[in-house]
Every structure is written in structure tokens, then in C-alpha cells.
Design a protein around this motif. Structure first.
Motif, PDB file in Angstrom:
ATOM      1  N   VAL A 246       0.880  -1.171   0.000  1.00 19.21           N
ATOM      2  CA  VAL A 246       0.000   0.000   0.000  1.00 19.21           C
ATOM      3  C   VAL A 246       0.918   1.221   0.000  1.00 19.21           C
ATOM      4  O   VAL A 246       1.692   1.424   0.934  1.00 19.21           O
ATOM      5  CB  VAL A 246      -0.933   0.010   1.220  1.00 19.21           C
ATOM      6  CG1 VAL A 246      -1.725   1.306   1.292  1.00 19.21           C
ATOM      7  CG2 VAL A 246      -1.878  -1.184   1.168  1.00 19.21           C
ATOM      8  N   ILE A 247       0.868   2.017  -1.059  1.00 21.32           N
ATOM      9  CA  ILE A 247       1.916   3.015  -1.294  1.00 21.32           C
ATOM     10  C   ILE A 247       1.526   4.445  -0.939  1.00 21.32           C
ATOM     11  O   ILE A 247       2.399   5.312  -0.850  1.00 21.32           O
ATOM     12  CB  ILE A 247       2.388   2.970  -2.760  1.00 21.32           C
ATOM     13  CG1 ILE A 247       1.213   3.254  -3.711  1.00 21.32           C
ATOM     14  CG2 ILE A 247       3.035   1.625  -3.067  1.00 21.32           C
ATOM     15  CD1 ILE A 247       1.624   3.340  -5.175  1.00 21.32           C
ATOM     16  N   ASP A 248       0.236   4.707  -0.719  1.00 22.14           N
ATOM     17  CA  ASP A 248      -0.141   6.088  -0.403  1.00 22.14           C
ATOM     18  C   ASP A 248      -1.422   6.109   0.425  1.00 22.14           C
ATOM     19  O   ASP A 248      -2.373   5.379   0.127  1.00 22.14           O
ATOM     20  CB  ASP A 248      -0.340   6.909  -1.678  1.00 22.14           C
ATOM     21  CG  ASP A 248      -0.525   8.398  -1.385  1.00 22.14           C
ATOM     22  OD1 ASP A 248       0.272   8.939  -0.593  1.00 22.14           O
ATOM     23  OD2 ASP A 248      -1.458   9.004  -1.943  1.00 22.14           O
ATOM     24  N   TYR A 249      -1.392   6.942   1.445  1.00 19.85           N
ATOM     25  CA  TYR A 249      -2.562   7.146   2.297  1.00 19.85           C
ATOM     26  C   TYR A 249      -2.328   8.435   3.080  1.00 19.85           C
ATOM     27  O   TYR A 249      -1.183   8.889   3.245  1.00 19.85           O
ATOM     28  CB  TYR A 249      -2.774   5.964   3.243  1.00 19.85           C
ATOM     29  CG  TYR A 249      -1.508   5.443   3.900  1.00 19.85           C
ATOM     30  CD1 TYR A 249      -0.980   6.039   5.047  1.00 19.85           C
ATOM     31  CD2 TYR A 249      -0.827   4.353   3.361  1.00 19.85           C
ATOM     32  CE1 TYR A 249       0.176   5.572   5.640  1.00 19.85           C
ATOM     33  CE2 TYR A 249       0.330   3.871   3.945  1.00 19.85           C
ATOM     34  CZ  TYR A 249       0.820   4.482   5.079  1.00 19.85           C
ATOM     35  OH  TYR A 249       1.977   4.017   5.655  1.00 19.85           O
ATOM     36  N   PRO A 250      -3.394   9.072   3.593  1.00 22.05           N
ATOM     37  CA  PRO A 250      -3.231  10.321   4.345  1.00 22.05           C
ATOM     38  C   PRO A 250      -2.439  10.118   5.629  1.00 22.05           C
ATOM     39  O   PRO A 250      -2.422   9.024   6.197  1.00 22.05           O
ATOM     40  CB  PRO A 250      -4.677  10.742   4.642  1.00 22.05           C
ATOM     41  CG  PRO A 250      -5.507  10.029   3.627  1.00 22.05           C
ATOM     42  CD  PRO A 250      -4.806   8.724   3.383  1.00 22.05           C
ATOM     43  N   ALA A 251      -1.794  11.180   6.083  1.00 20.16           N
ATOM     44  CA  ALA A 251      -1.005  11.113   7.316  1.00 20.16           C
ATOM     45  C   ALA A 251      -1.880  10.809   8.525  1.00 20.16           C
ATOM     46  O   ALA A 251      -1.405  10.236   9.517  1.00 20.16           O
ATOM     47  CB  ALA A 251      -0.257  12.430   7.531  1.00 20.16           C
ATOM     48  N   ASP A 252      -3.159  11.178   8.456  1.00 21.69           N
ATOM     49  CA  ASP A 252      -4.055  10.927   9.593  1.00 21.69           C
ATOM     50  C   ASP A 252      -4.837   9.625   9.423  1.00 21.69           C
ATOM     51  O   ASP A 252      -5.965   9.503   9.902  1.00 21.69           O
ATOM     52  CB  ASP A 252      -5.008  12.105   9.795  1.00 21.69           C
ATOM     53  CG  ASP A 252      -5.961  12.307   8.615  1.00 21.69           C
ATOM     54  OD1 ASP A 252      -5.760  11.660   7.560  1.00 21.69           O
ATOM     55  OD2 ASP A 252      -6.909  13.107   8.743  1.00 21.69           O
ATOM     56  N   LEU A 253      -4.226   8.657   8.767  1.00 22.90           N
ATOM     57  CA  LEU A 253      -4.876   7.365   8.544  1.00 22.90           C
ATOM     58  C   LEU A 253      -5.393   6.767   9.849  1.00 22.90           C
ATOM     59  O   LEU A 253      -6.557   6.341   9.939  1.00 22.90           O
ATOM     60  CB  LEU A 253      -3.891   6.398   7.880  1.00 22.90           C
ATOM     61  CG  LEU A 253      -4.370   4.953   7.724  1.00 22.90           C
ATOM     62  CD1 LEU A 253      -5.471   4.860   6.682  1.00 22.90           C
ATOM     63  CD2 LEU A 253      -3.201   4.030   7.357  1.00 22.90           C
ATOM     64  N   VAL A 254      -4.549   6.714  10.854  1.00 26.08           N
ATOM     65  CA  VAL A 254      -4.935   6.089  12.121  1.00 26.08           C
ATOM     66  C   VAL A 254      -6.101   6.844  12.750  1.00 26.08           C
ATOM     67  O   VAL A 254      -7.101   6.246  13.175  1.00 26.08           O
ATOM     68  CB  VAL A 254      -3.737   6.031  13.090  1.00 26.08           C
ATOM     69  CG1 VAL A 254      -4.177   5.530  14.465  1.00 26.08           C
ATOM     70  CG2 VAL A 254      -2.645   5.137  12.526  1.00 26.08           C
ATOM     71  N   GLU A 255      -5.982   8.172  12.816  1.00 23.45           N
ATOM     72  CA  GLU A 255      -7.038   8.970  13.435  1.00 23.45           C
ATOM     73  C   GLU A 255      -8.374   8.793  12.712  1.00 23.45           C
ATOM     74  O   GLU A 255      -9.436   8.709  13.339  1.00 23.45           O
ATOM     75  CB  GLU A 255      -6.660  10.448  13.446  1.00 23.45           C
ATOM     76  CG  GLU A 255      -5.481  10.789  14.358  1.00 23.45           C
ATOM     77  CD  GLU A 255      -4.136  10.724  13.645  1.00 23.45           C
ATOM     78  OE1 GLU A 255      -3.211  11.434  14.056  1.00 23.45           O
ATOM     79  OE2 GLU A 255      -4.022   9.970  12.650  1.00 23.45           O
ATOM     80  N   THR A 256      -8.328   8.743  11.385  1.00 24.20           N
ATOM     81  CA  THR A 256      -9.562   8.612  10.614  1.00 24.20           C
ATOM     82  C   THR A 256     -10.227   7.261  10.847  1.00 24.20           C
ATOM     83  O   THR A 256     -11.446   7.176  11.043  1.00 24.20           O
ATOM     84  CB  THR A 256      -9.285   8.805   9.113  1.00 24.20           C
ATOM     85  OG1 THR A 256      -8.749  10.116   8.906  1.00 24.20           O
ATOM     86  CG2 THR A 256     -10.558   8.663   8.299  1.00 24.20           C
ATOM     87  N   LEU A 257      -9.446   6.202  10.851  1.00 22.11           N
ATOM     88  CA  LEU A 257     -10.022   4.878  11.089  1.00 22.11           C
ATOM     89  C   LEU A 257     -10.597   4.775  12.507  1.00 22.11           C
ATOM     90  O   LEU A 257     -11.668   4.199  12.717  1.00 22.11           O
ATOM     91  CB  LEU A 257      -8.972   3.800  10.859  1.00 22.11           C
ATOM     92  CG  LEU A 257      -8.464   3.651   9.411  1.00 22.11           C
ATOM     93  CD1 LEU A 257      -7.375   2.587   9.338  1.00 22.11           C
ATOM     94  CD2 LEU A 257      -9.605   3.307   8.464  1.00 22.11           C
ATOM     95  N   LEU A 258      -9.885   5.347  13.473  1.00 21.04           N
ATOM     96  CA  LEU A 258     -10.399   5.330  14.843  1.00 21.04           C
ATOM     97  C   LEU A 258     -11.697   6.125  14.963  1.00 21.04           C
ATOM     98  O   LEU A 258     -12.599   5.741  15.717  1.00 21.04           O
ATOM     99  CB  LEU A 258      -9.362   5.909  15.807  1.00 21.04           C
ATOM    100  CG  LEU A 258      -8.158   5.037  16.145  1.00 21.04           C
ATOM    101  CD1 LEU A 258      -7.131   5.830  16.940  1.00 21.04           C
ATOM    102  CD2 LEU A 258      -8.580   3.791  16.920  1.00 21.04           C
TER     103      LEU A 258
END
Length: 376
Positions: A246-258
Motif C-alpha cells: 500500500v503506497i499512499d494514504y493520508p497522514a491521519d490514517l490512524v485517526e480517521t479509522l479510529l
């Protein structure tokens, strides 16, 4: 439940286990649990709560049979050196063996203070610990991009841990990972690198999704995920499964999923933003609907199964027994497909995970409008 644990001459430790007691206080297990929160449309899929004022407590002496043990005081950050917290296990470390000679009532008094400190601390921060897990095979060419993505994450370093398991590689993946351990330890609170070969190799000229190898390949991948989970999970609150390609995702990936506030939530993995779904293991209605069919909800949608490209799971669900079946699972579950063209009835690996979750009463969710990019 408190118990004394010796820590060598002249010192002791009191360990309090937060699991296994029906009356035990529970830590908040989501970023918003146990506090008021305001939701705004400005945040995707929900927001985190407003800060709360730390409660105060009057100082009062703790006694045991008339003997003053020590003064109780309102919990504060300054007491942190005496309190070591890792997820759901707490250890109070004493500078001497004084407490080891006290009665059980003394230990209970100390345990009560630790409960109070821990609960307040958890409510104040509101940020749970995360374990990122990635099984890899012949992934040397993806490692640098993978690490750059992890280093861009905005989630706090002290709350992030990483576990990786390499198996059956022929390109030196494990040696490459070991050479990067110092770099990884700068970004993560804890790093686990392990190796487990399963003896599975596909011919170089055969695509990995070829029917002839699909059942065996996915069975090995399920075993790899389960081995990694058992070896790397400590006291983290959540597990984030993240594929190495997986090569690209937003920096706030963790926060968004939570912020989705679901026990199992899957991001929408594509190879081009706005394009068709890449991870077709996430579906519902017996495989008729995939994530690209569910766009436009701007909210979590129900799934029957999930993929493992970017998958957030509450860690206690894994501890409860939710794993990745390395065999066709769920033949009596009405959500499975009528028949798979390779192995017949039942679902395997991440799809089996979704069916097992439903058997456990756990609903899987997807974010079809939140996309992450997979290597082409």
C-alpha cells in the motif's frame, strides 16, 4: 486483582491485571468512550471528544490497622515515574521492599490508587495504543516506500508499535528489515521483527492469484497473519493491518479509522483514486457488492467480509479469538457465497475473518469514500 511480583534484591513490583474481573473498572477502548464528544461534519466519519477538566481529590491518609502507609493525593502527571502503564496492564514499582512486608490491605490500597490514576490518564489523553502488523514475502523493493508512509503518520510515536513477519522470501527481505531496525525504533514505541517460513513457493511465471495456487497461498497468508498476531500483540488497544505494497494514504490514517468508532473497519483500497476497488476480499451480499459499489455513503457501511490491505481491528476482538482461518470457514453461515470456484463452500483468510466475526456477533464495516492507494 493485585499481586506482588519480586524485582530483585531491595525492590518489588505490584502488578494489577485489568482483565478477568467482572467488577474491574474498564479503560476506555475507543478515543471517545467515557467522555462527552461533539461530532461535526468537518471531520470524516466522526470526531474525538472535547477535553475535560481533570477531577481533583482531597488528600487523605491510607491506613492499615492504624498504621499510615502513605498519603493519598490527587493523580497527577508528576507521579508518572512510579506508574508504568502499557495498555491494560499496570505495574507500580517501589524503590524499596517496604511494600512487600505490608499486609494485603496495603496492596489493595495501592492498587486502588493505580486504578484511579490509570482511568483518569486514559480519559485525559483519549488516544489508544496501536499495533501496526505487516506480513511480508519478497518485499524488498517495497520496504522504502512502506517506511516513508509510516514515517508520515501523524499519530504519536509513543502510541505506535510495529510488528512484521517475513516468510519464504528469496530477495533478502528479512536481512533488509533487520538492517533498518534502528530506523524503525526511532519511529515506533516497540518493534517486533520475526521470521517464519512455511515452505510455500509459487513458480515465478505464475500470477499469485492463479486458481491452482489460490487456496494454498491464502491459507499460508492466513497462517502468517495469525503467527504474527500471536508473536507481536502485547497490550495495545487496536491492531492496524497494513499491507507492505500500500503506497499512499493520508497522514491521519490512524485517526480517521479510529474516528469511525467500529470494532472492525476497512479502508477502500484502489490502484487509482476514484477507480475500481482493488481489494475485492471486502464485500457483502454474497460477493455481489464491493466497496466501489457503495461509494457516496460518506459514512461507514456494513460489510460481510473484509480485505487485509488496510484493516483496523479492536485488539480485544483478536484476544477473544477472532483470527484469519487458514481453511474454508463458515459453511453454515448464510453470508458466505454459494460456492467459490476453487474450493467450494466457505471463506478463507480475510474473508473467513469476516464470516468468523459475524459468528461472534461482530459487524464488519467499510469506508468506501476513504481511499488508500495500492501498488499497481
Amino acid at each position: 486483582m493485585a499481586k506482588e511480583r519480586r524485582r530483585g534484591a531491595g525492590s518489588c513490583a505490584i502488578e494489577i491485571s485489568l482483565r478477568g474481573s467482572a467488577n474491574a473498572p474498564r479503560f476506555p477502548t475507543s478515543p471517545c468512550q467515557g467522555r462527552e464528544r461533539s461530532l461535526t461534519k468537518a471531520r470524516r466519519f466522526g470526531g474525538r471528544g472535547n477535553g475535560e477538566t481533570r477531577p481533583t481529590a482531597k488528600a487523605e491518609p491510607a491506613t492499615d490497622g492504624g498504621n499510615t502507609v502513605r498519603e493519598r493525593r490527587a493523580p497527577s502527571q508528576t507521579s508518572a515515574p512510579n506508574l508504568r502503564r502499557s495498555g491494560t496492564r499496570l505495574t507500580l514499582i517501589s524503590a524499596s521492599s517496604t511494600y512487600s512486608r505490608q499486609s494485603p490491605n496495603v496492596l489493595a490500597s495501592l492498587a486502588s490508587e493505580i486504578w484511579e490514576d490509570a482511568l483518569i490518564t486514559s480519559q485525559d489523553t483519549g488516544n489508544p495504543s496501536i499495533l501496526i502488523l505487516t506480513p511480508v514475502k519478497d518485499a524488498a523493493s517495497h520496504i522504502e516506500t512502506y517506511l516513508k508512509g509510516l514515517e508520515r503518520l501523524s499519530y504519536a510515536r509513543e502510541l505506535l508499535s510495529l510488528g512484521m513477519l517475513e516468510s519464504d522470501s528469496t530477495d533478502g527481505t528479512f536481512a533488509h528489515l533487520r538492517s533498518l531496525q534502528a530506523r524503525l525504533e526511532k519511529r515506533f514505541n516497540r518493534v517486533t521483527l520475526c521470521k517464519r517460513d512455511f515452505g510455500f513457493k509459487m513458480p515465478a511465471t505464475v500470477a499469485r492469484w492463479a486458481d491452482a495456487y489460490q487456496l494454498q497461498r491464502r491459507a499460508v497468508l492466513a497462517r502468517s497473519r495469525n503467527h504474527l498476531l500471536m508473536r507481536a500483540l502485547d497490550d495495545e488497544s487496536w491492531v492496524l493491518w497494513l499491507d507492505v505494497d500500500v503506497i499512499d494514504y493520508p497522514a491521519d490514517l490512524v485517526e480517521t479509522l479510529l474516528s469511525a468508532e467500529r470494532d472492525v473497519v476497512h479502508a477502500h483500497c484502489v490502484q487509482q483514486y476514484g477507480g475500481p476497488t482493488f481489494d475485492l476480499n471486502a464485500w457483502r451480499d454474497k460477493g455481489k457488492l464491493h466497496m466501489s459499489d457503495l461509494r457516496g455513503a460518506n459514512a461507514p457501511v456494513r460489510l460481510d467480509t473484509v480485505g487485509g490491505t488496510v484493516l483496523l481491528v479492536r485488539a480485544d476482538r483478536h484476544r477473544d479469538g477472532l483470527i484469519f482461518p487458514p481453511f474454508p470457514y463458515g459453511v453454515h453461515n448464510l453470508r458466505i457465497r454459494d460456492s467459490h470456484p476453487v474450493w467450494g463452500r466457505g471463506e478463507i483468510e480475510t474473508e473467513g475473518f469476516g464470516i468468523m466475526a459475524s459468528d461472534m456477533g461482530i459487524q464488519c464495516w467499510g469506508l468506501p469514500d476513504y481511499e488508500v492507494l495500492h501498488h499497481e
